[in-house]
Design a protein around this motif. Structure first.
Motif: not given
Length: 94
Positions: A47-66
């Motif tokens: 689990p300490e390795s680099r992520p294989l996938a990231v889901v991230e939110a930014e802003g209001q309203p939230a904009r998500l990207q994977a």
């Protein structure tokens, strides 16, 4: 929004024992000082390795990207569809 996505991912992908996710582990980082809460999908055995996938939110309203290498694998299509559904307020597993 990210809390709803993290709960859906945890329940539908990991706690359910879904075979598509047995090699991975969820690592939520919802309390972000950068203003970008995210959830990470990492290798189960390292689990300490680099992520294989990231889901991230930014802003209001939230904009998500994977993004990440797992998103180009067959399971990436499912991740993207589930995240969109949960972010829009949908519940349950696909």
């Amino acid at each position: 929004t990210m809390e709803r996505v993290a709960l859906g991912a945890s329940g539908c992908w990991f706690k359910s024992g879904d075979a598509a996710f047995t090699a991975y582990r969820l690592a939520p980082e919802l309390n972000s000082f950068s203003g970008r809460p995210r959830i990470l999908i990492v290798p189960r055995k390292s689990p300490e390795s680099r992520p294989l996938a990231v889901v991230e939110a930014e802003g209001q309203p939230a904009r998500l990207q994977a993004f990440g290498p797992l998103m180009s694998e067959p399971v990436g299509t499912r991740i993207a569809a589930d995240v969109r559904r949960w972010a829009a307020g949908g519940k349950g597993c696909s």
